[in-house]
Scaffold this motif. Structure first.
Motif, PDB file in Angstrom:
ATOM      1  N   ASN A   1       0.818  -1.207   0.000  1.00  0.00           N
ATOM      2  CA  ASN A   1       0.000   0.000   0.000  1.00  0.00           C
ATOM      3  C   ASN A   1       0.858   1.265   0.000  1.00  0.00           C
ATOM      4  N   LYS A   2       1.958   1.228   0.726  1.00  0.00           N
ATOM      5  CA  LYS A   2       2.845   2.393   0.784  1.00  0.00           C
ATOM      6  C   LYS A   2       3.473   2.659  -0.576  1.00  0.00           C
TER       7      LYS A   2
ATOM      8  N   ASN B   1       2.252   1.818  -3.517  1.00  0.00           N
ATOM      9  CA  ASN B   1       1.207   2.330  -4.409  1.00  0.00           C
ATOM     10  C   ASN B   1       0.946   3.815  -4.151  1.00  0.00           C
ATOM     11  N   SER B   2       0.933   4.187  -2.877  1.00  0.00           N
ATOM     12  CA  SER B   2       0.710   5.591  -2.524  1.00  0.00           C
ATOM     13  C   SER B   2       1.826   6.474  -3.064  1.00  0.00           C
TER      14      SER B   2
ATOM     15  N   ASN C   1       1.536   6.833  -6.852  1.00  0.00           N
ATOM     16  CA  ASN C   1       0.459   7.759  -7.227  1.00  0.00           C
ATOM     17  C   ASN C   1       0.869   9.214  -6.991  1.00  0.00           C
ATOM     18  N   GLN C   2       1.592   9.454  -5.899  1.00  0.00           N
ATOM     19  CA  GLN C   2       2.058  10.816  -5.619  1.00  0.00           C
ATOM     20  C   GLN C   2       3.007  11.295  -6.714  1.00  0.00           C
TER      21      GLN C   2
END
Length: 364
Positions: A210-211, A213-214, A217-218
């Motif tokens: 999840n980290k 992916n975040s 995206n950023q």
């Protein structure tokens, strides 16, 4: 039959040292320049084993005597360096150690010691520790201690001969002749400037995914630049790593990045600005960005040697020739210094003549 060549240069190269072990601690000589330091039969046998592996045959008694003389000369120079107060910080030893291993296995850029260990394990199936044991007979800690002594000794020779050293720079004619003779080797392979972000799995695989992916995206949404991510990654507790560098199209670099060669080839086929999907390795999740592409090129003397660098081919050749000349000079200078130090006041030989010959008549 291969000829044995033993010089004080053994002291100054990034090469092997102590291999075999022996039960005999009987001293053959005592070095007394700065402190009493014995050279034992055990130590001599270890160095003889090194030469035996290098030349592929056993050494004669006379050749073993030459090895003993080289050990005496090495210890004399090291003790002289210690007496002069010369030292090198461990951080510099680590830096030179890594650079030397990277060069030995064909890497054109420097990686961390952990990355180097992972690369060697992937490519050769052994750890860095075992790789060094196979090459030198010493583990990492032992080799670094040995290498530190060699660097201190070399520093002492340079210190003693610094005035003469100033006069051995390569000439313009030598640089141009070298280029003409080796022109075919000055080819720069295809390269990409790659930005990468990776999050270690550790004990929370879902959290790491999840980290990553975040972060991806950023970057895509331009909420963080590559430079900002790298700066944040260097901060304590960031929970991820990020970096940027030039990557050549080689299998070694693919393995260093924990990619298959086909994955690396696919990245070379992408356009500048391409952002990969999330990738998963055994240890982490990651994404990479192709920031710039550089095609292979035959290099002229005035060309920069590496993309995004200011160092030209001419300067690279000049530096390499200077290093070669310096190495040759140091080898001769080290022998001269050792000869001047090798006196009865500084060296007490415990075994000579027939007694020494008898000791050196060990079998293989």
């Amino acid at each position: 039959m291969k000829k044995l060549c033993i010089t004080i240069s053994m002291l100054l190269v990034f090469a092997g040292a102590l291999f075999a072990q022996s039960d005999s601690l009987q001293p053959l000589a005592i070095i007394k320049l700065n402190k009493n330091e014995p050279i034992t039969v055990k130590q001599l046998r270890a160095r003889v084993e090194t030469y035996k592996k290098q030349i592929g045959r056993s050494l004669s008694v006379d050749e073993k005597k030459m090895v003993l003389d080289s050990l005496i000369n090495e210890r004399l120079i090291l003790q002289a360096a210690q007496k002069a107060g010369l030292s090198i910080p461990d951080s510099e030893i680590d830096k030179q150690f890594i650079a030397g291993i990277c060069q030995q296995i064909g890497l054109s850029t420097i990686v961390s010691e952990k990355e180097l260990n992972d690369l060697i394990k992937s490519a050769q199936g052994v750890t860095l520790d075992q790789f060094l044991v196979n090459q030198t007979g010493m583990n990492t800690a032992e080799y670094k201690a040995y290498f530190k002594n060699q660097m201190i000794a070399q520093q002492y020779v340079l210190y003693q001969k610094q005035d003469e050293l100033k006069n051995i720079a390569p000439t313009d004619e030598e640089i141009r002749m070298y280029y003409e003779s080796n022109k075919a080797s000055f080819v720069r392979t295809d390269m990409i400037k790659m930005f990468a972000v990776w999050v270690p799995k550790e004990s929370d695989i879902d959290g790491a995914r999840n980290k990553l992916n975040s972060l991806r995206n950023q970057y895509i949404d331009k909420k963080q630049t590559a430079e900002q991510m790298i700066a944040t990654a260097n901060a304590t507790g960031a929970g991820y790593s990020a970096g940027e560098g030039l990557v050549p199209k080689t299998d070694a670099y693919a393995k260093a990045m924990k990619l298959t060669y086909q994955q690396l080839m696919d990245l070379f086929g992408k356009n500048e600005g391409y952002v990969s999907e999330m990738m998963e390795t055994q240890d982490d999740f990651r994404f990479v960005v192709v920031r710039k592409k550089y095609e292979a090129k035959m290099l002229a003397l005035s060309d920069v040697y590496m993309p995004e660098s200011t160092i030209t081919v001419y300067e690279v050749i000049r530096n390499n020739l200077a290093n070669l000349k310096q190495s040759q000079f140091i080898q001769i200078a080290a022998q001269d210094i050792a000869n001047s130090l090798n006196t009865t006041e500084n060296v007490e030989r415990k075994k000579t003549g027939d007694a020494l010959n008898k000791l050196l008549e060990w079998g293989d």
